[in-house]
Motif scaffolding. Structure first.
Motif, PDB file in Angstrom:
ATOM      1  N   THR A  88       0.758  -1.131   0.108  1.00  0.00           N
ATOM      2  CA  THR A  88      -0.012   0.099   0.045  1.00  0.00           C
ATOM      3  C   THR A  88       0.752   1.258  -0.166  1.00  0.00           C
ATOM      4  OG1 THR A  88       0.032   0.144   2.515  1.00  0.00           O
ATOM      5  CG2 THR A  88      -1.930  -1.276   1.281  1.00  0.00           C
ATOM      6  N   SER A  89       2.009   1.132  -0.290  1.00  0.00           N
ATOM      7  CA  SER A  89       3.039   2.021  -0.139  1.00  0.00           C
ATOM      8  C   SER A  89       2.693   3.425  -1.265  1.00  0.00           C
ATOM      9  CB  SER A  89       4.603   1.873  -0.275  1.00  0.00           C
ATOM     10  OG  SER A  89       4.933   0.981   0.838  1.00  0.00           O
ATOM     11  N   SER A  90       2.132   3.119  -2.043  1.00  0.00           N
ATOM     12  CA  SER A  90       1.898   3.978  -3.372  1.00  0.00           C
ATOM     13  C   SER A  90       0.521   4.566  -3.418  1.00  0.00           C
ATOM     14  CB  SER A  90       2.236   3.171  -4.795  1.00  0.00           C
ATOM     15  OG  SER A  90       3.408   3.016  -5.047  1.00  0.00           O
ATOM     16  N   VAL A  91      -0.152   4.443  -1.963  1.00  0.00           N
ATOM     17  CA  VAL A  91      -1.611   4.957  -2.013  1.00  0.00           C
ATOM     18  C   VAL A  91      -1.223   6.438  -1.623  1.00  0.00           C
ATOM     19  CG1 VAL A  91      -3.712   5.252  -0.736  1.00  0.00           C
ATOM     20  CG2 VAL A  91      -2.734   2.788  -1.209  1.00  0.00           C
ATOM     21  N   ARG A  92      -1.886   7.330  -2.517  1.00  0.00           N
ATOM     22  CA  ARG A  92      -1.727   8.807  -2.157  1.00  0.00           C
ATOM     23  C   ARG A  92      -2.927   9.084  -0.926  1.00  0.00           C
ATOM     24  NH1 ARG A  92      -1.124  13.733  -4.982  1.00  0.00           N
ATOM     25  NH2 ARG A  92      -2.472  15.370  -4.226  1.00  0.00           N
ATOM     26  N   ILE A  93      -2.231   9.915  -0.004  1.00  0.00           N
ATOM     27  CA  ILE A  93      -3.285  10.385   1.124  1.00  0.00           C
ATOM     28  C   ILE A  93      -3.429  11.865   1.160  1.00  0.00           C
ATOM     29  CG2 ILE A  93      -3.521  10.463   3.693  1.00  0.00           C
ATOM     30  CD1 ILE A  93      -3.471   7.400   2.662  1.00  0.00           C
ATOM     31  N   SER A  94      -4.893  12.190   1.069  1.00  0.00           N
ATOM     32  CA  SER A  94      -5.353  13.433   0.632  1.00  0.00           C
ATOM     33  C   SER A  94      -5.197  14.248   1.787  1.00  0.00           C
ATOM     34  CB  SER A  94      -6.723  13.572   0.334  1.00  0.00           C
ATOM     35  OG  SER A  94      -7.448  14.515   0.476  1.00  0.00           O
ATOM     36  N   GLU A  95      -4.850  15.355   2.093  1.00  0.00           N
ATOM     37  CA  GLU A  95      -4.853  16.303   3.441  1.00  0.00           C
ATOM     38  C   GLU A  95      -6.081  16.645   3.651  1.00  0.00           C
ATOM     39  OE1 GLU A  95      -1.702  18.856   2.664  1.00  0.00           O
ATOM     40  OE2 GLU A  95       0.059  17.345   2.603  1.00  0.00           O
ATOM     41  N   ARG A 125      -6.360  11.406  -9.746  1.00  0.00           N
ATOM     42  CA  ARG A 125      -5.736  11.995 -11.151  1.00  0.00           C
ATOM     43  C   ARG A 125      -4.398  12.545 -11.039  1.00  0.00           C
ATOM     44  NH1 ARG A 125     -10.499  16.581 -11.767  1.00  0.00           N
ATOM     45  NH2 ARG A 125     -11.838  14.441 -11.154  1.00  0.00           N
ATOM     46  N   ASN A 126      -4.058  12.685  -9.726  1.00  0.00           N
ATOM     47  CA  ASN A 126      -2.523  13.467  -9.656  1.00  0.00           C
ATOM     48  C   ASN A 126      -1.802  12.278  -9.299  1.00  0.00           C
ATOM     49  OD1 ASN A 126      -4.147  16.079  -9.400  1.00  0.00           O
ATOM     50  ND2 ASN A 126      -4.312  15.773  -7.494  1.00  0.00           N
ATOM     51  N   ILE A 127      -1.943  11.111  -9.522  1.00  0.00           N
ATOM     52  CA  ILE A 127      -0.906  10.023  -9.377  1.00  0.00           C
ATOM     53  C   ILE A 127      -0.229   9.795 -10.568  1.00  0.00           C
ATOM     54  CG2 ILE A 127      -0.554   7.716  -8.735  1.00  0.00           C
ATOM     55  CD1 ILE A 127      -3.247   7.797  -6.732  1.00  0.00           C
ATOM     56  N   GLU A 128       1.199   9.753 -10.591  1.00  0.00           N
ATOM     57  CA  GLU A 128       1.647   9.360 -11.701  1.00  0.00           C
ATOM     58  C   GLU A 128       2.464   7.869 -11.336  1.00  0.00           C
ATOM     59  OE1 GLU A 128       5.266  10.937 -14.772  1.00  0.00           O
ATOM     60  OE2 GLU A 128       4.418  12.055 -12.789  1.00  0.00           O
ATOM     61  N   LEU A 129       2.222   7.038 -12.357  1.00  0.00           N
ATOM     62  CA  LEU A 129       2.805   5.692 -12.421  1.00  0.00           C
ATOM     63  C   LEU A 129       4.422   5.466 -12.240  1.00  0.00           C
ATOM     64  CD1 LEU A 129       0.353   3.680 -14.538  1.00  0.00           C
ATOM     65  CD2 LEU A 129       0.246   3.902 -12.151  1.00  0.00           C
ATOM     66  N   TYR A 130       5.022   6.225 -12.957  1.00  0.00           N
ATOM     67  CA  TYR A 130       6.236   6.369 -12.931  1.00  0.00           C
ATOM     68  C   TYR A 130       7.350   6.006 -11.530  1.00  0.00           C
ATOM     69  CZ  TYR A 130      11.424   7.149 -14.254  1.00  0.00           C
ATOM     70  OH  TYR A 130      12.809   7.284 -14.386  1.00  0.00           O
ATOM     71  N   PRO A 131       6.794   6.942 -10.619  1.00  0.00           N
ATOM     72  CA  PRO A 131       7.407   6.812  -9.469  1.00  0.00           C
ATOM     73  C   PRO A 131       7.219   5.359  -8.670  1.00  0.00           C
ATOM     74  CG  PRO A 131       6.426   9.005  -9.549  1.00  0.00           C
ATOM     75  CD  PRO A 131       6.113   8.144 -10.825  1.00  0.00           C
ATOM     76  N   VAL A 132       5.954   5.025  -9.072  1.00  0.00           N
ATOM     77  CA  VAL A 132       5.445   3.662  -8.690  1.00  0.00           C
ATOM     78  C   VAL A 132       6.684   2.476  -9.243  1.00  0.00           C
ATOM     79  CG1 VAL A 132       3.700   1.965  -8.392  1.00  0.00           C
ATOM     80  CG2 VAL A 132       3.295   4.483  -8.162  1.00  0.00           C
ATOM     81  N   ALA A 133       6.696   2.671 -10.370  1.00  0.00           N
ATOM     82  CA  ALA A 133       7.404   1.463 -11.066  1.00  0.00           C
ATOM     83  C   ALA A 133       8.902   1.866 -10.559  1.00  0.00           C
ATOM     84  CB  ALA A 133       7.281   1.781 -12.631  1.00  0.00           C
ATOM     85  N   GLN A 134       9.564   2.996 -10.495  1.00  0.00           N
ATOM     86  CA  GLN A 134      10.688   3.050  -9.948  1.00  0.00           C
ATOM     87  C   GLN A 134      11.018   2.537  -8.619  1.00  0.00           C
ATOM     88  OE1 GLN A 134      11.562   7.717 -10.137  1.00  0.00           O
ATOM     89  NE2 GLN A 134      13.275   6.789 -11.755  1.00  0.00           N
ATOM     90  N   GLU A 157      -2.727   6.156 -20.401  1.00  0.00           N
ATOM     91  CA  GLU A 157      -1.976   6.973 -21.468  1.00  0.00           C
ATOM     92  C   GLU A 157      -0.610   6.806 -21.170  1.00  0.00           C
ATOM     93  OE1 GLU A 157      -3.859  10.869 -21.491  1.00  0.00           O
ATOM     94  OE2 GLU A 157      -5.070  10.116 -23.352  1.00  0.00           O
ATOM     95  N   GLU A 158      -0.407   7.030 -19.678  1.00  0.00           N
ATOM     96  CA  GLU A 158       0.978   6.677 -19.181  1.00  0.00           C
ATOM     97  C   GLU A 158       1.418   5.423 -19.647  1.00  0.00           C
ATOM     98  OE1 GLU A 158       3.752   7.359 -15.206  1.00  0.00           O
ATOM     99  OE2 GLU A 158       1.688   7.612 -15.109  1.00  0.00           O
ATOM    100  N   CYS A 159       0.728   4.449 -19.255  1.00  0.00           N
ATOM    101  CA  CYS A 159       1.231   2.938 -19.779  1.00  0.00           C
ATOM    102  C   CYS A 159       1.642   3.086 -21.020  1.00  0.00           C
ATOM    103  CB  CYS A 159      -0.039   1.995 -19.529  1.00  0.00           C
ATOM    104  SG  CYS A 159      -0.247   1.492 -17.596  1.00  0.00           S
ATOM    105  N   ARG A 160       0.848   3.655 -22.010  1.00  0.00           N
ATOM    106  CA  ARG A 160       1.081   3.335 -23.496  1.00  0.00           C
ATOM    107  C   ARG A 160       2.296   4.302 -23.702  1.00  0.00           C
ATOM    108  NH1 ARG A 160      -4.306   5.063 -24.324  1.00  0.00           N
ATOM    109  NH2 ARG A 160      -5.527   3.419 -24.907  1.00  0.00           N
ATOM    110  N   SER A 161       2.530   5.314 -23.171  1.00  0.00           N
ATOM    111  CA  SER A 161       3.731   6.136 -23.259  1.00  0.00           C
ATOM    112  C   SER A 161       5.029   5.461 -23.204  1.00  0.00           C
ATOM    113  CB  SER A 161       3.702   7.460 -22.908  1.00  0.00           C
ATOM    114  OG  SER A 161       3.690   7.419 -21.288  1.00  0.00           O
ATOM    115  N   ARG A 162       5.107   4.599 -21.864  1.00  0.00           N
ATOM    116  CA  ARG A 162       6.076   4.199 -21.254  1.00  0.00           C
ATOM    117  C   ARG A 162       6.336   2.638 -21.664  1.00  0.00           C
ATOM    118  NH1 ARG A 162       8.193   7.872 -17.544  1.00  0.00           N
ATOM    119  NH2 ARG A 162       6.761   9.241 -16.839  1.00  0.00           N
ATOM    120  N   GLY A 163       5.547   2.154 -22.400  1.00  0.00           N
ATOM    121  CA  GLY A 163       5.514   0.880 -22.688  1.00  0.00           C
ATOM    122  C   GLY A 163       5.182  -0.295 -21.492  1.00  0.00           C
ATOM    123  N   ILE A 164       4.194  -0.174 -20.836  1.00  0.00           N
ATOM    124  CA  ILE A 164       3.871  -0.791 -19.702  1.00  0.00           C
ATOM    125  C   ILE A 164       2.637  -1.486 -20.184  1.00  0.00           C
ATOM    126  CG2 ILE A 164       3.504  -1.173 -17.300  1.00  0.00           C
ATOM    127  CD1 ILE A 164       4.461   1.448 -16.674  1.00  0.00           C
TER     128      ILE A 164
END
Length: 324
Positions: A88-95, A125-134, A157-164
């Protein structure tokens, strides 16, 4: 295999009213309704597409990476998922917002009055997958489940652009999305998950025929309720998988999510599509026999006995090797 599951994170507050809503409605006063129902029970359950799928994968011994947005009230839910093998480390917590919430009251006629609070889900919608993958050393597959619509499009769209490779699972959000957005979610998916109605809805809204969709996705997986599941690939004969016998039909909520959990486990173990679907159907059967989407148990010996009865010893031997 590193699989990320994106989707809604929510809690369900379910209440029962020992009467009929219809008896409380005054025909000539419906324009100014003001009602309060004294309920008998309150059942708070864990829910949301992403946690439901990840929970099932965790029970099967995988370590799925859950991606979504929740509020500061997520701490107890997080502990539950962590304990059941979910990252669950990639769950974004709203303030500023609470975790999404479904509040529903059911009367004696099984009519329902419900409210869904989006809350923190809108921040997905503010979550980017690249840091998760890293963080996890790369992603082999991302399941894009029902969530904030903008988040679903961004993740795809990010999956497509990054080839995931990605699996499209738009489910409940198909009703509010237009054809253009649905095309974005579906085109290029390694897997497309829907039920029968959603299958027809995608074809209606996109204007694509079934054959055209098979040209655009790797594998189309359609759940058929009590009739099981159908798997289709372009140029290949469809695969039909039946459901195991149920001990009881208690609550269908979360059955589709459990199927996806089992299917994704089969994909992760590099089993055949037929075997992955069988595993998904077996897990879904456990859910339909239980009240709640994450209240079932997976006792491996019992699970394998039922799997063997439903699908035979050869199929069971393939699954057993990974389930241990």
């Amino acid at each position: 295999m590193r699989i990320a599951v994106t989707g809604s994170i929510a809690t369900d507050h379910l209440m029962t009213f020992p009467g009929r809503f219809a008896d409380q409605l005054v025909a000539d006063q419906l324009h100014t309704v003001s009602l309060s129902f004294l309920v008998d029970t309150l059942d708070v359950r864990r829910g949301g597409v992403a946690p439901n799928i990840c929970f099932g994968m965790g029970l099967l011994g995988l370590r799925p990476i859950m991606v979504g947005a929740a509020g500061t009230d997520f701490a107890e839910y997080r502990a539950w998922l962590d304990r059941h093998g979910v990252d669950t480390s990639s769950v974004r917590i709203s303030e500023v917002q609470h975790t999404a919430r479904f509040v529903c009251t059911t009367d004696t006629d099984h009519n329902q009055i419900a409210t869904f609070y989006t809350g923190a889900m809108s921040e997905a919608r503010n979550i980017e997958l690249y840091p998760v993958a890293q963080r996890v050393g790369g992603l082999d597959l991302v399941l894009v489940g029902a969530d904030d619509p903008e988040a679903m499009i961004r993740h795809t769209e990010e999956c497509r652009s990054r080839g995931i490779p990605f699996a499209a699972d738009p489910s409940q959000q198909l009703a509010r999305m237009g054809g253009d957005d649905i095309r974005v979610l579906v085109d290029g998916a390694a897997y497309l998950f829907t039920n029968e109605y959603e299958k027809a809805l995608i074809e209606s809204k996109t204007g694509w025929t079934g054959d055209e969709i098979l040209e655009k996705v790797g594998t189309r997986v359609t759940t058929l309720g009590a009739r099981g599941v159908r798997i289709e690939r372009q140029g290949e004969k469809p695969i039909d998988v039946a459901c195991p016998d149920e001990d009881a039909k208690v609550d269908p909520t979360g059955v589709g999510d459990a199927f996806r959990a089992g299917f994704m486990a089969g994909v992760s173990w590099e089993l055949s599509l037929e075997r992955a679907a069988q595993l998904g159907c077996m897990l879904a059967t456990l859910v339909i026999e239980t009240v709640g989407t994450q209240e079932y148990e997976l006792r491996r010996g019992h699970f394998m006995d039922r799997f063997t009865k439903a699908y035979g010893e050869d199929a069971a031997a393939e699954v057993q090797a990974h389930l241990n």
